[in-house]
Design a protein around this motif. Structure first.
Motif, PDB file in Angstrom:
ATOM      1  N   ALA A  43     -49.931   0.742  -9.417  1.00 37.15           N
ATOM      2  CA  ALA A  43     -50.066   2.203  -9.364  1.00 37.15           C
ATOM      3  C   ALA A  43     -50.908   2.633  -8.163  1.00 37.15           C
ATOM      4  CB  ALA A  43     -50.668   2.722 -10.670  1.00 37.15           C
ATOM      5  N   THR A  44     -51.983   1.909  -7.910  1.00 35.03           N
ATOM      6  CA  THR A  44     -52.831   2.216  -6.751  1.00 35.03           C
ATOM      7  C   THR A  44     -52.055   1.992  -5.455  1.00 35.03           C
ATOM      8  OG1 THR A  44     -54.820   1.596  -7.968  1.00 35.03           O
ATOM      9  CG2 THR A  44     -54.995   1.638  -5.573  1.00 35.03           C
ATOM     10  N   ALA A  45     -51.303   0.905  -5.405  1.00 34.90           N
ATOM     11  CA  ALA A  45     -50.503   0.616  -4.209  1.00 34.90           C
ATOM     12  C   ALA A  45     -49.450   1.707  -3.985  1.00 34.90           C
ATOM     13  CB  ALA A  45     -49.844  -0.751  -4.339  1.00 34.90           C
ATOM     14  N   ARG A  46     -48.778   2.133  -5.046  1.00 37.94           N
ATOM     15  CA  ARG A  46     -47.771   3.215  -4.897  1.00 37.94           C
ATOM     16  C   ARG A  46     -48.432   4.516  -4.453  1.00 37.94           C
ATOM     17  NH1 ARG A  46     -45.228   0.203  -8.920  1.00 37.94           N
ATOM     18  NH2 ARG A  46     -46.297   1.221 -10.657  1.00 37.94           N
ATOM     19  N   ALA A  47     -49.610   4.811  -4.990  1.00 39.34           N
ATOM     20  CA  ALA A  47     -50.337   6.025  -4.585  1.00 39.34           C
ATOM     21  C   ALA A  47     -50.713   5.969  -3.104  1.00 39.34           C
ATOM     22  CB  ALA A  47     -51.587   6.207  -5.449  1.00 39.34           C
ATOM     23  N   ALA A  48     -50.868   4.754  -2.577  1.00 35.81           N
ATOM     24  CA  ALA A  48     -51.200   4.572  -1.156  1.00 35.81           C
ATOM     25  C   ALA A  48     -49.947   4.534  -0.271  1.00 35.81           C
ATOM     26  CB  ALA A  48     -52.006   3.292  -0.966  1.00 35.81           C
ATOM     27  N   GLY A  49     -48.749   4.672  -0.914  1.00 37.42           N
ATOM     28  CA  GLY A  49     -47.514   4.739  -0.136  1.00 37.42           C
ATOM     29  C   GLY A  49     -46.719   3.446  -0.065  1.00 37.42           C
ATOM     30  N   TYR A  50     -47.093   2.444  -0.820  1.00 33.06           N
ATOM     31  CA  TYR A  50     -46.385   1.165  -0.817  1.00 33.06           C
ATOM     32  C   TYR A  50     -45.487   1.059  -2.051  1.00 33.06           C
ATOM     33  CZ  TYR A  50     -50.050   0.194   2.556  1.00 33.06           C
ATOM     34  OH  TYR A  50     -50.901   0.264   3.637  1.00 33.06           O
ATOM     35  N   PRO A  51     -44.391   0.314  -1.964  1.00 31.21           N
ATOM     36  CA  PRO A  51     -43.507   0.186  -3.127  1.00 31.21           C
ATOM     37  C   PRO A  51     -44.073  -0.711  -4.229  1.00 31.21           C
ATOM     38  CG  PRO A  51     -42.654  -1.103  -1.298  1.00 31.21           C
ATOM     39  CD  PRO A  51     -43.832  -0.331  -0.779  1.00 31.21           C
ATOM     40  N   ASP A  52     -45.045  -1.538  -3.913  1.00 30.12           N
ATOM     41  CA  ASP A  52     -45.674  -2.451  -4.871  1.00 30.12           C
ATOM     42  C   ASP A  52     -46.986  -2.902  -4.242  1.00 30.12           C
ATOM     43  OD1 ASP A  52     -46.216  -4.265  -6.972  1.00 30.12           O
ATOM     44  OD2 ASP A  52     -44.099  -4.828  -7.119  1.00 30.12           O
TER      45      ASP A  52
END
Length: 153
Positions: A43-52
């Motif tokens: 979730a943190t990675a997606r919030a930072a713009g990454y798919p995972d």
């Protein structure tokens, strides 16, 4: 005995693709002591713009060392590993390594030179997805202490 200069440009290909998992990324982050949540929490990675989750920038060493090892332990290269110390390491990223990537690695001997009685061996490991997208190039320079043949400097 000096490193075999005929090996310049020689390539070593990883025997099989490497599948990057969240677990491997977390284990690597733990090993280097980096608690960044983008390495652990989807979730943190997606919030930072990454798919995972993404891997720390130096994670590529995992794949690059296999090819570098193939090169260093090729007996025809004539590298005396008992005299090797690590000289330099760098990474050129096109994008972060991320969970779900399936990567291949081609390691190439980029340079061999004598300097101050030592030899310097530089290898580049080009890491790409199985679809051919470049992800990162890991460069590794090793110093062979006292390895330079007389008159080769």
């Amino acid at each position: 005995m000096a490193i075999n200069r005929e090996f310049l440009g020689r390539e070593y290909t990883s025997p099989e693709p490497y599948e990057v998992t969240r677990v491997k990324i977390r284990e690597f982050a733990d090993a280097i002591g980096d608690a960044n949540p983008v390495y652990r929490d989807p979730a943190t990675a997606r919030a930072a713009g990454y798919p995972d989750v993404i891997a720390p920038p130096t994670f590529a060493i995992v794949m690059g060392m296999e090819g570098a090892g193939q090169a260093m332990f090729d007996p025809d290269l004539r590298l005396d590993y008992s005299r090797v110390v690590h000289g330099d390491q760098s990474f050129r990223h096109s994008r972060p390594v991320r969970a779900g990537d399936v990567l291949t690695c081609v390691t190439r001997i980029r340079d061999v030179k004598a300097l101050g009685g030592n030899e310097l061996l530089t290898v580049d490991s080009d890491i790409s997805t199985v679809d051919g997208e470049h992800v990162v190039t890991a460069s590794n320079m090793m110093v062979v202490r006292g390895g330079a043949a007389q008159g080769s400097e």
